[in-house]
Every structure is written in C-alpha cells, then in structure tokens.
Design a protein around this motif. Sequence first.
Motif, PDB file in Angstrom:
ATOM      1  N   LYS A 205       0.822  -1.206   0.000  1.00  0.00           N
ATOM      2  CA  LYS A 205       0.000   0.000   0.000  1.00  0.00           C
ATOM      3  C   LYS A 205       0.862   1.265   0.000  1.00  0.00           C
ATOM      4  O   LYS A 205       0.497   2.267  -0.609  1.00  0.00           O
ATOM      5  CB  LYS A 205      -0.928   0.026   1.214  1.00  0.00           C
ATOM      6  CG  LYS A 205      -2.041  -0.963   1.133  1.00  0.00           C
ATOM      7  CD  LYS A 205      -2.935  -0.837   2.324  1.00  0.00           C
ATOM      8  CE  LYS A 205      -4.079  -1.848   2.275  1.00  0.00           C
ATOM      9  NZ  LYS A 205      -4.939  -1.742   3.441  1.00  0.00           N
ATOM     10  N   SER A 206       1.999   1.244   0.629  1.00  0.00           N
ATOM     11  CA  SER A 206       2.856   2.429   0.743  1.00  0.00           C
ATOM     12  C   SER A 206       3.369   2.936  -0.605  1.00  0.00           C
ATOM     13  O   SER A 206       3.264   4.102  -0.905  1.00  0.00           O
ATOM     14  CB  SER A 206       4.045   2.160   1.662  1.00  0.00           C
ATOM     15  OG  SER A 206       3.612   1.996   2.969  1.00  0.00           O
ATOM     16  N   PRO A 207       3.895   2.065  -1.489  1.00  0.00           N
ATOM     17  CA  PRO A 207       4.375   2.581  -2.778  1.00  0.00           C
ATOM     18  C   PRO A 207       3.248   3.186  -3.626  1.00  0.00           C
ATOM     19  O   PRO A 207       3.448   4.171  -4.317  1.00  0.00           O
ATOM     20  CB  PRO A 207       4.976   1.380  -3.463  1.00  0.00           C
ATOM     21  CG  PRO A 207       5.270   0.394  -2.379  1.00  0.00           C
ATOM     22  CD  PRO A 207       4.297   0.695  -1.310  1.00  0.00           C
ATOM     23  N   LYS A 208       2.057   2.613  -3.595  1.00  0.00           N
ATOM     24  CA  LYS A 208       0.936   3.162  -4.355  1.00  0.00           C
ATOM     25  C   LYS A 208       0.534   4.522  -3.813  1.00  0.00           C
ATOM     26  O   LYS A 208       0.193   5.404  -4.550  1.00  0.00           O
ATOM     27  CB  LYS A 208      -0.260   2.199  -4.307  1.00  0.00           C
ATOM     28  CG  LYS A 208      -0.061   0.951  -5.105  1.00  0.00           C
ATOM     29  CD  LYS A 208      -1.269   0.068  -5.042  1.00  0.00           C
ATOM     30  CE  LYS A 208      -1.049  -1.237  -5.791  1.00  0.00           C
ATOM     31  NZ  LYS A 208      -2.172  -2.123  -5.695  1.00  0.00           N
ATOM     32  N   GLY A 209       0.602   4.633  -2.484  1.00  0.00           N
ATOM     33  CA  GLY A 209       0.235   5.903  -1.842  1.00  0.00           C
ATOM     34  C   GLY A 209       1.242   6.983  -2.194  1.00  0.00           C
ATOM     35  O   GLY A 209       0.907   8.147  -2.313  1.00  0.00           O
ATOM     36  N   GLU A 210       2.515   6.636  -2.397  1.00  0.00           N
ATOM     37  CA  GLU A 210       3.556   7.609  -2.679  1.00  0.00           C
ATOM     38  C   GLU A 210       3.454   8.108  -4.126  1.00  0.00           C
ATOM     39  O   GLU A 210       3.783   9.252  -4.424  1.00  0.00           O
ATOM     40  CB  GLU A 210       4.938   7.016  -2.452  1.00  0.00           C
ATOM     41  CG  GLU A 210       5.251   6.739  -1.015  1.00  0.00           C
ATOM     42  CD  GLU A 210       6.595   6.051  -0.853  1.00  0.00           C
ATOM     43  OE1 GLU A 210       6.908   5.735   0.290  1.00  0.00           O
ATOM     44  OE2 GLU A 210       7.318   5.807  -1.849  1.00  0.00           O
ATOM     45  N   GLU A 211       2.980   7.253  -5.051  1.00  0.00           N
ATOM     46  CA  GLU A 211       2.868   7.639  -6.450  1.00  0.00           C
ATOM     47  C   GLU A 211       1.764   8.644  -6.686  1.00  0.00           C
ATOM     48  O   GLU A 211       1.844   9.474  -7.551  1.00  0.00           O
ATOM     49  CB  GLU A 211       2.629   6.394  -7.321  1.00  0.00           C
ATOM     50  CG  GLU A 211       3.806   5.479  -7.354  1.00  0.00           C
ATOM     51  CD  GLU A 211       3.520   4.197  -8.131  1.00  0.00           C
ATOM     52  OE1 GLU A 211       4.405   3.346  -8.165  1.00  0.00           O
ATOM     53  OE2 GLU A 211       2.421   4.052  -8.686  1.00  0.00           O
ATOM     54  N   LYS A 212       0.710   8.612  -5.895  1.00  0.00           N
ATOM     55  CA  LYS A 212      -0.415   9.531  -6.122  1.00  0.00           C
ATOM     56  C   LYS A 212      -0.047  10.844  -5.716  1.00  0.00           C
ATOM     57  O   LYS A 212       0.336  11.773  -5.656  1.00  0.00           O
ATOM     58  CB  LYS A 212      -1.627   9.116  -5.292  1.00  0.00           C
ATOM     59  CG  LYS A 212      -2.249   7.858  -5.832  1.00  0.00           C
ATOM     60  CD  LYS A 212      -3.476   7.537  -5.053  1.00  0.00           C
ATOM     61  CE  LYS A 212      -4.145   6.281  -5.539  1.00  0.00           C
ATOM     62  NZ  LYS A 212      -5.313   5.947  -4.826  1.00  0.00           N
TER      63      LYS A 212
END
Length: 184
Positions: A177-184
């Motif tokens: 979940k963390s990498p997806k949250g950082e891309e947004k």
Amino acid sequence: MLFQISERILRVLKALKEPRIAVKDVVKEPAHKSPIFRGRHTVRYDICTGCDACNKICPVDAIKMKPLPIKRPNKVPEVNLAICIFCGLCEDVCPTKPEKAIKLAGGDIEMVTHDGTHETLENFWVRVNIPEEWIEQKKKEEEEKARKKAEMMAKKKAEAEAKKKAEEEAQKKQEIKSPKGEEK
C-alpha cells in the motif's frame, strides 16, 4: 588421713559382705529419662520435600538422606538412633506445614542391646520403607506433568509462530500500500 582410708576400706568390705539389690530392671524400665528427650523419630515420606534441611542442621550427623528414583522428593531422611541426641532440631527446621515430615513423636529412650555388636546397632535406624506403588504413582505424575508442559510449550510456540506470520503478512500489505500511496 588414716581415718579416712580406714573408713573407705570398711565401706568396701561392708559392700562386699552385703551386696545391694538393684532397684530397677533397666531392661524393662530405663534407669533415667532425659528432660530434653522429645521422642523417637517418625518420617512421613509422602509429605517430605527432600530439602535436606534436617540433615544439614543435625549437630551429630545422625541423619542421612536416602536417594529416591523420582524427582520430587529426590531423597528422604533416615535417622541413626545410636548416635542421635534427640534434640529435635530436625523437626524444628522442617519446612512442611501444617504437619512435619520428620517428627519426634513420643515413645521411650530404651535402647539396650543384647551384645552391643555392630549388627545390633544397625537396628537403631529409622528407615523409610516406601512402597513401590507410591514410587510408580509419583513417576506417572511426573510423566503427566512433563507431557502437559510439552503440550503447553508446543501450543505457545505455535501461537508465537502464527503471530509472527500475521505480523509479516501485515507488514507486506503495508509495504504494498505504501508505494501506491507515494505515487499519487
């Protein structure tokens, strides 16, 4: 001085002429009873913890510990009455409550032997006769306790592994979940 010597000689001659009759039969009745005599020992193997306190406190080393083939108690006291002074320190120091595992419980002090040989002195031991059934029962109790402990440890280990696995899975989900949250 001469008078005293002659008086003693007369007393000895009188004693030889008229022997005195014994007042007490020491075989049937003790000649004297000690004011500190607290009785003969009794040992309760079923409540003894095998702590060895009675052996350590005995001032004349009259107590020896008999080893047992079980863990608790792993030894029980045996008392040599031929050298015991019947002081009762062993009873006083015994930690078992409310009853004492070693106790001086009445009786008499009469211990006259016929010939005074080493073999007759061996009869003056307070030996502990433990039935085999009791030892077998204790062994079974120890095995059951060890089995329950092993089961409990296995259960705790399984719970710890499950908890660790759950934490790892939660950490992986959080990483995803963390990498997806950082891309947004």
